[in-house]
Design an enzyme around this catalytic site. Structure first.
Site, PDB file in Angstrom:
ATOM      1  N   HIS A   1      -5.339 -14.719  11.138  1.00  0.00           N
ATOM      2  CA  HIS A   1      -4.151 -14.681  10.434  1.00  0.00           C
ATOM      3  C   HIS A   1      -2.714 -15.128  11.276  1.00  0.00           C
ATOM      4  O   HIS A   1      -2.679 -14.682  12.482  1.00  0.00           O
ATOM      5  CB  HIS A   1      -3.639 -13.226   9.849  1.00  0.00           C
ATOM      6  CG  HIS A   1      -4.532 -12.676   8.694  1.00  0.00           C
ATOM      7  ND1 HIS A   1      -3.753 -12.217   7.707  1.00  0.00           N
ATOM      8  CD2 HIS A   1      -5.948 -12.393   8.648  1.00  0.00           C
ATOM      9  CE1 HIS A   1      -4.904 -11.897   6.553  1.00  0.00           C
ATOM     10  NE2 HIS A   1      -6.231 -12.204   7.200  1.00  0.00           N
TER      11      HIS A   1
ATOM     12  N   ASP B   1      -8.841  -4.965   2.187  1.00  0.00           N
ATOM     13  CA  ASP B   1      -7.363  -5.097   2.740  1.00  0.00           C
ATOM     14  C   ASP B   1      -7.512  -4.346   4.208  1.00  0.00           C
ATOM     15  O   ASP B   1      -8.459  -3.555   4.445  1.00  0.00           O
ATOM     16  CB  ASP B   1      -6.239  -4.183   1.679  1.00  0.00           C
ATOM     17  CG  ASP B   1      -5.109  -5.229   1.780  1.00  0.00           C
ATOM     18  OD1 ASP B   1      -4.657  -5.146   0.492  1.00  0.00           O
ATOM     19  OD2 ASP B   1      -4.649  -5.693   2.636  1.00  0.00           O
ATOM     20  N   GLU B   2      -6.406  -4.357   4.873  1.00  0.00           N
ATOM     21  CA  GLU B   2      -6.320  -4.095   6.429  1.00  0.00           C
ATOM     22  C   GLU B   2      -6.190  -2.618   6.676  1.00  0.00           C
ATOM     23  O   GLU B   2      -6.653  -2.020   7.474  1.00  0.00           O
ATOM     24  CB  GLU B   2      -5.113  -4.275   6.944  1.00  0.00           C
ATOM     25  CG  GLU B   2      -3.827  -3.950   6.753  1.00  0.00           C
ATOM     26  CD  GLU B   2      -3.105  -4.683   5.444  1.00  0.00           C
ATOM     27  OE1 GLU B   2      -3.883  -5.603   4.971  1.00  0.00           O
ATOM     28  OE2 GLU B   2      -2.374  -4.181   4.979  1.00  0.00           O
TER      29      GLU B   2
ATOM     30  N   GLY C   1      -0.261 -13.832   2.383  1.00  0.00           N
ATOM     31  CA  GLY C   1       0.990 -13.040   2.504  1.00  0.00           C
ATOM     32  C   GLY C   1       2.153 -13.555   1.522  1.00  0.00           C
ATOM     33  O   GLY C   1       2.826 -14.313   1.904  1.00  0.00           O
ATOM     34  N   GLY C   2       1.728 -12.996   0.160  1.00  0.00           N
ATOM     35  CA  GLY C   2       3.033 -13.272  -0.801  1.00  0.00           C
ATOM     36  C   GLY C   2       2.632 -15.026  -1.295  1.00  0.00           C
ATOM     37  O   GLY C   2       3.597 -15.331  -2.020  1.00  0.00           O
TER      38      GLY C   2
ATOM     39  N   LYS D   1      -7.033  -6.081  -4.747  1.00  0.00           N
ATOM     40  CA  LYS D   1      -5.880  -5.190  -4.987  1.00  0.00           C
ATOM     41  C   LYS D   1      -6.115  -4.337  -6.162  1.00  0.00           C
ATOM     42  O   LYS D   1      -6.799  -4.744  -7.098  1.00  0.00           O
ATOM     43  CB  LYS D   1      -4.521  -6.183  -5.347  1.00  0.00           C
ATOM     44  CG  LYS D   1      -4.260  -7.050  -4.048  1.00  0.00           C
ATOM     45  CD  LYS D   1      -3.658  -6.299  -2.914  1.00  0.00           C
ATOM     46  CE  LYS D   1      -3.331  -7.371  -1.674  1.00  0.00           C
ATOM     47  NZ  LYS D   1      -2.795  -6.933  -0.440  1.00  0.00           N
TER      48      LYS D   1
ATOM     49  N   HIS E   1      -7.675  -9.602  11.330  1.00  0.00           N
ATOM     50  CA  HIS E   1      -6.359  -9.568  10.369  1.00  0.00           C
ATOM     51  C   HIS E   1      -5.441  -8.792  11.836  1.00  0.00           C
ATOM     52  O   HIS E   1      -5.793  -8.382  12.765  1.00  0.00           O
ATOM     53  CB  HIS E   1      -6.505  -8.309   9.499  1.00  0.00           C
ATOM     54  CG  HIS E   1      -5.444  -8.399   8.743  1.00  0.00           C
ATOM     55  ND1 HIS E   1      -4.368  -7.830   8.976  1.00  0.00           N
ATOM     56  CD2 HIS E   1      -5.216  -8.602   7.333  1.00  0.00           C
ATOM     57  CE1 HIS E   1      -3.445  -7.663   8.106  1.00  0.00           C
ATOM     58  NE2 HIS E   1      -3.920  -8.392   7.077  1.00  0.00           N
TER      59      HIS E   1
ATOM     60  N   ALA F   1      -4.710 -15.157  -1.326  1.00  0.00           N
ATOM     61  CA  ALA F   1      -3.745 -14.477  -2.020  1.00  0.00           C
ATOM     62  C   ALA F   1      -4.224 -13.412  -2.852  1.00  0.00           C
ATOM     63  O   ALA F   1      -5.226 -13.507  -3.471  1.00  0.00           O
ATOM     64  CB  ALA F   1      -3.505 -15.605  -3.105  1.00  0.00           C
ATOM     65  N   GLY F   2      -3.476 -12.231  -2.584  1.00  0.00           N
ATOM     66  CA  GLY F   2      -3.869 -11.043  -3.133  1.00  0.00           C
ATOM     67  C   GLY F   2      -3.264 -10.821  -4.548  1.00  0.00           C
ATOM     68  O   GLY F   2      -3.778 -11.356  -5.655  1.00  0.00           O
TER      69      GLY F   2
ATOM     70  N   LYS G   1       5.715 -13.913   1.923  1.00  0.00           N
ATOM     71  CA  LYS G   1       6.706 -12.969   2.180  1.00  0.00           C
ATOM     72  C   LYS G   1       6.706 -12.185   3.520  1.00  0.00           C
ATOM     73  O   LYS G   1       7.345 -11.570   3.670  1.00  0.00           O
ATOM     74  CB  LYS G   1       5.995 -11.699   1.265  1.00  0.00           C
ATOM     75  CG  LYS G   1       4.679 -11.248   1.821  1.00  0.00           C
ATOM     76  CD  LYS G   1       4.026 -10.183   0.755  1.00  0.00           C
ATOM     77  CE  LYS G   1       2.827  -9.318   1.561  1.00  0.00           C
ATOM     78  NZ  LYS G   1       2.265  -8.529   0.720  1.00  0.00           N
TER      79      LYS G   1
ATOM     80  N   LYS H   1      -4.428  -2.216  -2.769  1.00  0.00           N
ATOM     81  CA  LYS H   1      -4.906  -2.407  -1.565  1.00  0.00           C
ATOM     82  C   LYS H   1      -6.258  -1.339  -1.293  1.00  0.00           C
ATOM     83  O   LYS H   1      -6.961  -1.934  -0.569  1.00  0.00           O
ATOM     84  CB  LYS H   1      -3.843  -2.055  -0.676  1.00  0.00           C
ATOM     85  CG  LYS H   1      -2.643  -3.162  -0.090  1.00  0.00           C
ATOM     86  CD  LYS H   1      -1.558  -2.608   0.480  1.00  0.00           C
ATOM     87  CE  LYS H   1      -1.865  -3.065   2.001  1.00  0.00           C
ATOM     88  NZ  LYS H   1      -1.238  -4.325   2.556  1.00  0.00           N
TER      89      LYS H   1
ATOM     90  N   LYS I   1     -11.887 -10.395   0.932  1.00  0.00           N
ATOM     91  CA  LYS I   1     -11.929  -9.525   2.216  1.00  0.00           C
ATOM     92  C   LYS I   1     -11.281  -8.047   1.706  1.00  0.00           C
ATOM     93  O   LYS I   1     -10.825  -7.843   0.597  1.00  0.00           O
ATOM     94  CB  LYS I   1     -10.937 -10.102   3.226  1.00  0.00           C
ATOM     95  CG  LYS I   1      -9.545 -10.231   2.681  1.00  0.00           C
ATOM     96  CD  LYS I   1      -8.617 -10.842   3.560  1.00  0.00           C
ATOM     97  CE  LYS I   1      -8.083  -9.864   4.779  1.00  0.00           C
ATOM     98  NZ  LYS I   1      -7.208  -8.696   4.286  1.00  0.00           N
TER      99      LYS I   1
HETATM  100  C1  CAP Z   1      -1.377 -10.004   1.608  1.00  0.00           C
HETATM  101  C2  CAP Z   1      -1.985  -8.893   2.403  1.00  0.00           C
HETATM  102  C3  CAP Z   1      -2.150  -9.210   3.836  1.00  0.00           C
HETATM  103  C4  CAP Z   1      -0.816  -9.726   4.694  1.00  0.00           C
HETATM  104  C5  CAP Z   1      -1.115  -9.953   5.992  1.00  0.00           C
HETATM  105  C6  CAP Z   1      -1.135  -7.554   2.462  1.00  0.00           C
HETATM  106  O1  CAP Z   1      -1.514  -9.624   0.208  1.00  0.00           O
HETATM  107  O2  CAP Z   1      -3.078  -8.402   2.137  1.00  0.00           O
HETATM  108  O3  CAP Z   1      -2.361  -8.345   4.575  1.00  0.00           O
HETATM  109  O4  CAP Z   1      -0.072 -10.453   3.785  1.00  0.00           O
HETATM  110  O5  CAP Z   1       0.130 -10.854   6.435  1.00  0.00           O
HETATM  111  O6  CAP Z   1      -1.581  -6.528   2.544  1.00  0.00           O
HETATM  112  O7  CAP Z   1       0.032  -7.845   2.206  1.00  0.00           O
HETATM  113  P1  CAP Z   1      -0.482 -10.501  -0.922  1.00  0.00           P
HETATM  114  P2  CAP Z   1      -0.230 -11.530   7.660  1.00  0.00           P
HETATM  115  O8  CAP Z   1      -1.226 -11.918  -0.950  1.00  0.00           O
HETATM  116  O9  CAP Z   1      -0.709  -9.605  -2.141  1.00  0.00           O
HETATM  117  O10 CAP Z   1       0.597 -10.581  -0.393  1.00  0.00           O
HETATM  118  O11 CAP Z   1      -1.108 -12.886   7.416  1.00  0.00           O
HETATM  119  O12 CAP Z   1       1.165 -12.348   8.218  1.00  0.00           O
HETATM  120  O13 CAP Z   1      -0.498 -11.013   8.896  1.00  0.00           O
HETATM  121 MG    MG Z   2      -3.289  -6.905   3.428  1.00  0.00          MG
END
Ligand code: CAP
Ligand code: MG
Length: 466
Positions: free
Chosen positions: A298, A176-177, A351-352, A148, A266, A373-374, A305, A150, A174
């Site tokens: 995932h 981010d998406e 996520g959170g 982060k 993801h 954890a991001g 969150k 992101k 990883k």
């Molecule tokens: C988490 C995250 C994940 C989502 C994925 C984000 O970051 O990188 O992509 O939470 O959700 O971009 O929010 P944090 P899921 O750890 O900072 O929240 O796995 O439910 O698809």
């Molecule tokens: Mg993400």
């Protein structure tokens, strides 16, 4: 309706729906079966015996909640489908029916896939066993982070954050998406910077590390990136599987399996399809991606969150880890028997999350889980390295069977994390799951009486549950 029909689980697909609409539930069920198999809005003179007897879908069970709502079970004969073409399957069972005007609510809750159908797909190359072998772990949860912010860091900045995370004790980093090949962080530069980091940290820590670089794009550019990674001896990628879509995903997975890549899936975008009362429950996607062959998927945290509480995520997690999951009306699952080639894969909880969640996450998922954890790493009061240490200390506590608050008394980084974000006590935070597991009959009754609304009743009761 064909209430005497007994589906043959070796040959039939079974689709399980929540349905509510403007007509009697029996009528609605018939319309869904027709529209998703061989019928249309009226009978046609062109129908023939072969089509009707061999290819039509059959409503074989309805759990009626009101005159115009209920749970509907439909069997589809194997020969209705082109077994080599999943997109055709999707066009039948996950196509027109969601747009039918007579339906106010239609949720495809689960699908039973016969084992013989699963054999038309690769399944994962590594899965839980292969990833543990690669990292050299026995049974502890794996921990990772998402760099982060992101997007926005330049390659060297990105790699510096990743280095701190690895040195602090994380197994995985990883992208981010939404980071792939933007101008501020070009894919190849990021890769080269990360390879320098991987070499350094694996030597310093004596541990293998995973970096799943995001190659998500149109098919041809994903192939270019795979070729580039192969030329440079790397075999780990991340895919935004929902966004890529079934067709390109099947093709790119064929390549990744051929060249023995670790595939991290993801699910960005899934919630546009699986939330609310019209759409496709995430259970269905899990079975699809597990059959197609991703190694880590995932599946939700149950406590973080993103939507999906611990009742739902308890089941999403076991659906990717187990070779057999029982049918369970309270969890709204048909269950599944997986073919030996559809191997267990790692659920990813992300996520959170922060170190104070790890006890609760392990309770929902078991130790066969990748916890990411991001913000929960890079937001640590003393930064990424300490956030990673706090995550590793939380996992050590789980391995030693010591509660996190207890372990934090002698581990400063963990103590600082739970001072900032708190501790998520499984005894308190998983009350809903405990309540459901201990009160299955009551929960089943409520769901039969109230349909999907029943879960709100269960959650309210669970809140009071001690
Ligand atoms: C988490 C995250 C994940 C989502 C994925 C984000 O970051 O990188 O992509 O939470 O959700 O971009 O929010 P944090 P899921 O750890 O900072 O929240 O796995 O439910 O698809
Ligand atoms: Mg993400």
């Amino acid at each position: 309706m064909d209430f005497n029909y007994e589906p043959n689980k070796e040959n039939d697909f079974i689709a399980f729906f929540w349905v509510k609409g403007k007509e009697r539930i029996e009528k609605l069920a018939e319309k869904i079966a027709a529209e998703s198999s061989v019928g249309t809005w009226t009978d046609v003179k062109t129908m023939n015996r072969y089509v009707w007897e061999h290819l039509r879908a059959r409503v074989f069970k309805i759990v009626k909640v009101t005159e115009n709502s209920g749970f509907v079970y439909i069997a589809y004969p194997f020969e209705h489908f082109d077994e080599k073409n999943f997109l055709q399957f999707s066009a039948s069972v996950m196509g027109n029916l969601f747009g039918m005007k007579s339906l106010d609510e239609i949720k495809l809750l689960d699908i039973w896939f016969p084992k013989r159908y699963q054999r038309f797909f690769d399944g994962a190359r590594f899965g839980i066993e292969g990833i543990r072998k690669y990292l050299g772990t026995k049974d502890r949860p794996h921990i990772g982070t998402i760099v982060k912010p992101k997007v926005g860091l330049h390659p060297k900045e990105f790699a510096e954050v990743a280095k701190e995370a690895y040195l602090g004790g994380l197994d995985l980093v990883k992208d981010d998406e939404n980071l792939v090949d933007q101008k501020f962080c070009p894919f190849r530069e990021r890769f080269f910077e990360m390879m320098k980091v991987i070499d350094k940290v694996e030597k310093e820590t004596g541990e293998k590390k995973i970096y799943v670089i995001n190659i998500t794009d149109k098919y041809s550019r994903m192939v270019e990136r795979i070729d580039f990674l192969r030329e440079h001896g790397w075999n780990q990628v991340m895919l935004d599987v929902v966004i890529i879509g079934y067709g390109a995903l099947l093709d790119i997975l064929e390549l990744l399996h051929k060249y023995k890549f670790i595939v991290h899936a993801h699910r960005a975008g899934h919630a546009a399809i699986d939330r609310g009362k019209i759409g496709i429950n995430f259970y269905v996607f899990e079975k699809i991606y597990r059959m197609f062959g991703v190694d880590q998927l995932h599946v939700g945290t149950g406590v973080g969150k993103m939507e999906g509480d611990e009742i739902f995520v308890y089941n999403t997690s076991r659906l990717v880890r187990e070779m057999e999951v029982p049918e369970d009306f309270v969890f709204l699952t048909l269950g599944q028997e997986f073919d030996e080639g559809t191997i267990p894969i790692f659920p990813v909880a992300s996520g959170g999350l922060h170190p104070g969640h790890i006890d609760a996450v392990v309770k929902v998922h078991t130790k066969d889980v990748v916890i990411q954890a991001g913000g929960g790493v890079h937001g640590h009061p003393k930064g990424t390295y300490y956030g990673a240490k706090a995550m590793r200390q939380a996992v050590e506590a789980v391995e030693k069977g010591i509660s996190i608050p207890e372990y934090a008394k002698t581990h400063e980084e963990l103590k600082m994390a739970i001072e900032k974000w708190g501790y998520y006590d499984p005894k308190k935070s998983l009350r809903k799951l405990e309540f459901v597991l201990k009160n299955k009959e009551f929960c089943e009754l409520v769901i039969r009486e109230r349909g999907l609304e029943g879960f709100d009743v269960i959650r309210r009761n669970a809140e009071k549950f001690e």
